[in-house]
Each structure stands twice: as C-alpha cells, then as structure tokens.
Design a protein around this motif. Structure first.
Motif, PDB file in Angstrom:
ATOM      1  N   LYS A  76       0.817  -1.219   0.000  1.00  0.00           N
ATOM      2  CA  LYS A  76       0.000   0.000   0.000  1.00  0.00           C
ATOM      3  C   LYS A  76       0.850   1.268   0.000  1.00  0.00           C
ATOM      4  N   ILE A  77       1.975   1.245   0.691  1.00  0.00           N
ATOM      5  CA  ILE A  77       2.822   2.442   0.741  1.00  0.00           C
ATOM      6  C   ILE A  77       3.374   2.758  -0.643  1.00  0.00           C
ATOM      7  N   LEU A  78       3.948   1.749  -1.313  1.00  0.00           N
ATOM      8  CA  LEU A  78       4.482   1.975  -2.656  1.00  0.00           C
ATOM      9  C   LEU A  78       3.376   2.300  -3.656  1.00  0.00           C
ATOM     10  N   ASP A  79       2.222   1.666  -3.509  1.00  0.00           N
ATOM     11  CA  ASP A  79       1.106   1.959  -4.406  1.00  0.00           C
ATOM     12  C   ASP A  79       0.652   3.411  -4.264  1.00  0.00           C
ATOM     13  N   ASN A  80       0.549   3.898  -3.040  1.00  0.00           N
ATOM     14  CA  ASN A  80       0.144   5.293  -2.818  1.00  0.00           C
ATOM     15  C   ASN A  80       1.222   6.273  -3.282  1.00  0.00           C
ATOM     16  N   LEU A  81       2.480   5.946  -3.041  1.00  0.00           N
ATOM     17  CA  LEU A  81       3.577   6.788  -3.511  1.00  0.00           C
ATOM     18  C   LEU A  81       3.584   6.844  -5.041  1.00  0.00           C
ATOM     19  N   PHE A  82       3.349   5.697  -5.664  1.00  0.00           N
ATOM     20  CA  PHE A  82       3.255   5.628  -7.121  1.00  0.00           C
ATOM     21  C   PHE A  82       2.098   6.494  -7.623  1.00  0.00           C
ATOM     22  N   ALA A  83       0.937   6.396  -6.974  1.00  0.00           N
ATOM     23  CA  ALA A  83      -0.239   7.165  -7.393  1.00  0.00           C
ATOM     24  C   ALA A  83       0.037   8.668  -7.295  1.00  0.00           C
ATOM     25  N   VAL A  84       0.594   9.112  -6.175  1.00  0.00           N
ATOM     26  CA  VAL A  84       0.863  10.539  -5.997  1.00  0.00           C
ATOM     27  C   VAL A  84       1.895  11.021  -7.009  1.00  0.00           C
ATOM     28  N   ALA A  85       2.976  10.281  -7.185  1.00  0.00           N
ATOM     29  CA  ALA A  85       4.040  10.711  -8.102  1.00  0.00           C
ATOM     30  C   ALA A  85       3.554  10.755  -9.547  1.00  0.00           C
ATOM     31  N   VAL A  86       2.793   9.743  -9.963  1.00  0.00           N
ATOM     32  CA  VAL A  86       2.321   9.709 -11.349  1.00  0.00           C
ATOM     33  C   VAL A  86       1.304  10.808 -11.603  1.00  0.00           C
ATOM     34  N   VAL A  87       0.379  11.011 -10.688  1.00  0.00           N
ATOM     35  CA  VAL A  87      -0.635  12.053 -10.884  1.00  0.00           C
ATOM     36  C   VAL A  87       0.016  13.439 -10.901  1.00  0.00           C
ATOM     37  N   MET A  88       0.964  13.689 -10.026  1.00  0.00           N
ATOM     38  CA  MET A  88       1.636  14.992 -10.032  1.00  0.00           C
ATOM     39  C   MET A  88       2.435  15.187 -11.315  1.00  0.00           C
ATOM     40  N   HIS A  89       3.101  14.127 -11.770  1.00  0.00           N
ATOM     41  CA  HIS A  89       3.892  14.202 -12.998  1.00  0.00           C
ATOM     42  C   HIS A  89       2.990  14.525 -14.202  1.00  0.00           C
ATOM     43  N   PHE A  90       1.873  13.828 -14.317  1.00  0.00           N
ATOM     44  CA  PHE A  90       0.941  14.093 -15.403  1.00  0.00           C
ATOM     45  C   PHE A  90       0.299  15.473 -15.258  1.00  0.00           C
ATOM     46  N   HIS A  91      -0.023  15.856 -14.044  1.00  0.00           N
ATOM     47  CA  HIS A  91      -0.649  17.162 -13.820  1.00  0.00           C
ATOM     48  C   HIS A  91       0.273  18.289 -14.277  1.00  0.00           C
ATOM     49  N   PRO A 151      -8.941  30.064 -20.459  1.00  0.00           N
ATOM     50  CA  PRO A 151      -7.762  29.516 -19.771  1.00  0.00           C
ATOM     51  C   PRO A 151      -8.023  29.188 -18.304  1.00  0.00           C
ATOM     52  N   LYS A 152      -8.814  30.025 -17.641  1.00  0.00           N
ATOM     53  CA  LYS A 152      -9.134  29.755 -16.233  1.00  0.00           C
ATOM     54  C   LYS A 152     -10.004  28.509 -16.107  1.00  0.00           C
ATOM     55  N   LEU A 153     -10.959  28.352 -17.020  1.00  0.00           N
ATOM     56  CA  LEU A 153     -11.801  27.153 -16.996  1.00  0.00           C
ATOM     57  C   LEU A 153     -10.987  25.896 -17.281  1.00  0.00           C
ATOM     58  N   ALA A 154     -10.093  25.982 -18.263  1.00  0.00           N
ATOM     59  CA  ALA A 154      -9.270  24.821 -18.611  1.00  0.00           C
ATOM     60  C   ALA A 154      -8.362  24.436 -17.450  1.00  0.00           C
ATOM     61  N   LEU A 155      -7.769  25.410 -16.801  1.00  0.00           N
ATOM     62  CA  LEU A 155      -6.894  25.118 -15.656  1.00  0.00           C
ATOM     63  C   LEU A 155      -7.699  24.571 -14.485  1.00  0.00           C
ATOM     64  N   GLY A 156      -8.877  25.116 -14.255  1.00  0.00           N
ATOM     65  CA  GLY A 156      -9.742  24.597 -13.194  1.00  0.00           C
ATOM     66  C   GLY A 156     -10.172  23.164 -13.468  1.00  0.00           C
ATOM     67  N   LEU A 157     -10.527  22.882 -14.720  1.00  0.00           N
ATOM     68  CA  LEU A 157     -10.894  21.524 -15.105  1.00  0.00           C
ATOM     69  C   LEU A 157      -9.721  20.565 -14.928  1.00  0.00           C
ATOM     70  N   LEU A 158      -8.530  21.023 -15.245  1.00  0.00           N
ATOM     71  CA  LEU A 158      -7.347  20.183 -15.046  1.00  0.00           C
ATOM     72  C   LEU A 158      -7.150  19.850 -13.567  1.00  0.00           C
ATOM     73  N   TYR A 159      -7.336  20.832 -12.691  1.00  0.00           N
ATOM     74  CA  TYR A 159      -7.210  20.575 -11.250  1.00  0.00           C
ATOM     75  C   TYR A 159      -8.279  19.585 -10.774  1.00  0.00           C
ATOM     76  N   VAL A 160      -9.498  19.715 -11.279  1.00  0.00           N
ATOM     77  CA  VAL A 160     -10.565  18.789 -10.899  1.00  0.00           C
ATOM     78  C   VAL A 160     -10.234  17.372 -11.361  1.00  0.00           C
ATOM     79  N   ALA A 217       1.431  22.497 -18.127  1.00  0.00           N
ATOM     80  CA  ALA A 217       2.302  23.211 -19.068  1.00  0.00           C
ATOM     81  C   ALA A 217       1.634  23.325 -20.433  1.00  0.00           C
ATOM     82  N   CYS A 218       0.964  22.261 -20.873  1.00  0.00           N
ATOM     83  CA  CYS A 218       0.249  22.309 -22.161  1.00  0.00           C
ATOM     84  C   CYS A 218      -0.883  23.322 -22.121  1.00  0.00           C
TER      85      CYS A 218
END
Length: 180
Positions: A94-109, A130-139, A114-115
């Motif tokens: 579970k620790i590695l799975d959660n670390l993997f989830a956080v790292a991958v989501v932050m990397h993709f985010h 642009p504000k809507l697109a960035l807000g949607l990305l955060y969601v 940037a795009c």
C-alpha cells in the motif's frame, strides 16, 4: 504568425516615428560605421533606435513567481518515478502503491498544466477559457488521485493489478483449462 506579431506590436512601433529625422549629415561616400565613429551625435540616435526595436521585438513576460524551484521539484519527481515504478511492480504494497499514485498524478498534472498554459493563452482564446481549462485540469487531477488512493486502500492496489495483467496469457479457454 508574423502578421499577428506585427499587429500586436504596432503601437510599440509607432513610437519610432517620434525619433528625429536627419539629425546628422550624410555624404554619399560615408557608410554607417564612419558616421557612428566620426559623428558623436549619431551614436545616441543609433542606441535609441536599437532600444526601440529591441523593446518592440522582445516580448516581456510578467511572471508571478520564480519557477526554478518548481522545475527542480518536477525533475525530482521524475527521478523518484524511476525508482518507484519498478519497486511498485516488484513488491506491491500500500505504501508503494500510494507513492506511485501521488508521483504519477503529479507528474501528469504538471505536464498537462504546461500544455494548458502554453496553448490556451488569454491572448488567443480570451480571459475566461484559460481559467476554466486550468480549473478543469485541477478537478481531473484531484479526482484521479482520489480514485487511485481509494483503489489502493479498498481494492488490491496498483502493483498487484499490474501483476495480474502481466499473468494473463492465451485465450479464455486456455485460462479455464489451467484453472480446472
């Protein structure tokens, strides 16, 4: 692109008309370097012209903060991913799975952010999109992270899921024959 650059910088280029014309005499046998070297009044005019063109051509970016620290953190997460991805699949927990989830989501985010910032610019699409697109990305990023952590806590986890996918081989009939 050149046309949009000219139209965008047209007001800046109009300032060049304020420069005085004919401030120094030019004979037919002198070139510009001789004018600058011999005639000291030409030097300030050349500097003024150069400064006007440089200000008109070079865009000034208004940044809200220093992004060098964020860039370093992004590179650190990329390095962490080089170790976390194999570790998650070799020994899933579970620790590695959660670390993997956080790292991958932050990397993709950060990559998608940037795009969005580069391609959904207010000068092209207006100030709202642009504000809507960035807000949607955060969601989407927050929802993805919440779903992955939920999956890690209440199901078998990311590492074990990929191990099960790795074991799939053959046709469904072959898999049924192996189970009997």
């Amino acid at each position: 692109m050149a046309l949009s650059l000219m139209l965008r910088n047209c007001p800046k280029l109009k300032g060049l008309s304020a420069l005085s014309r004919g401030t120094f005499p030019v004979s037919r046998h002198q070139n510009f370097t001789q004018l600058v070297c011999k005639n000291r009044t030409a030097l300030p005019l050349a500097v003024k012209c150069h400064n006007q063109f440089v200000k008109a051509i070079e865009p000034t970016r208004k940044m809200s903060a220093d992004h060098s620290k964020l860039w370093s953190i992004e590179k650190l997460f990329s390095l962490i991913l080089l170790g976390v991805v194999p570790a998650t699949f070799i020994c899933p927990n579970k620790i590695l799975d959660n670390l993997f989830a956080v790292a991958v989501v932050m990397h993709f985010h950060w990559g998608l952010e940037a795009c969005v910032v580069d391609y959904v610019r207010p000068i092209i699409v207006g100030p709202v999109l642009p504000k809507l697109a960035l807000g949607l990305l955060y969601v989407v990023s927050a929802t993805t992270l919440a779903a992955l952590i939920y999956y890690n806590q209440h199901q078998i986890g990311i590492g074990q899921t990929f191990r099960k996918f790795w074991c799939i081989s053959g046709t469904p009939a072959d898999n049924e024959a192996k189970n009997q």
